[in-house]
Design a protein around this motif. Sequence first.
Motif: not given
Length: 383
Positions: A374-382, A316-336
């Motif tokens: 490239e951008i999706v964290s390897d830690a998240l994928v693994a 999406l052109a609007e992108g993603v809100d990493l803070a909202a995703l972090s809260a939703r999935f209990k992951r820090t932004p650098d884990q995403l």
Amino acid sequence: MARALYIHWPFCLKKCPYCDFNSHVRSDVDEALWKDALLADMRHEAGLAGGESLTSIFFGGGTPSLMPEPLVAALLAEAERLWGFDPDIEITLEANPTSFERAKFAGFRAAGVNRVSVGVQSLRQEALHFLGREHSVDGAKAAVGEALELFERVTFDLIYARPSQTEAEWEAELAEALAFGTDHLSLYQLTIEPGTRFATDVRQRAFTPLEDDPAADLFELTQAMTRGAGMPAYETSNHARPGQESRHNLTYWRYQDYAGIGPGAHGRRGGMATQRHKKPENWLSAVARNGHGLHEERALVASEAASEALLMGLRLAEGVDLAALSARFKRTPDQLVDTDAATRLGAMGLVETDGAVLRVTPAGRPVLDAILAEIVSDALVAA
């Protein structure tokens, strides 16, 4: 809980050579049997994914415009009874522009459909023949015109980056499409999907797909022309006037819950991923046996759901809100997100951040798949 409903009608008059959707050709369809089965599947799903009124319904396929108008009316009436409708509900039906299906537009409108998506695919007769379409250019133009008279909102599809297509050819065709004045367009580059007839044709050298560089030039031309017409891309292949984006598809791309019924339909509800049986006969048997057509229902682990939400949202052109995703999935932004990759891609002008929002820039859109890898964290994928 689900506020969107997808209804799959799996039947087509013929299988298009580029299509890898769950579509089937059958010489005879028992309409009464299908009505009862779809209603049963809907009732089962509503019992699990109810609670809020629906904001959108989408009839997809297959070819939903082959459905009897009374069946569409019955499904909408039952959906309203089960969920209730938001006052501003969007109800979309995909339609082909044959004369037989155009004659049903008024009936679909009377049934409650208020948005139609017309499968034009091309405004050039030789391209329609190549794409295996049943309608003519004149029929396509008539269908869009009739749809604009009947429905509040109209969109149609075009396929470009066809073999040997030039910038001048696409510029003229897209200009014709924009001149209709619809509020939305879906503009897809031709891709050769595994298992399709086109995949066989390419393997047998019946034709050669357009190369990447010319296809990228056509993509850039598309973005420039749609922006100039006041219909910028809000998703990689979808363009709309402000406020006229497909609410139903935004549900998918924003990774919100939706119910899916009918053969092969996917759904998301309460952290569960659902999929119906794909083959029509298997789906019917499952409904008769179990009262629903579910083939699989599984819990999504948080890392999988977070990865999907990123992959969808960055389209999406609007992108993603990493803070909202972090809260939703209990992951820090650098884990995403791989922060090193994000920094590198940002320096190249391919992604940008605005506070907690991460988005792919217009320059990055042509290489979106590479960016996502490239951008999706390897830690998240693994995980």
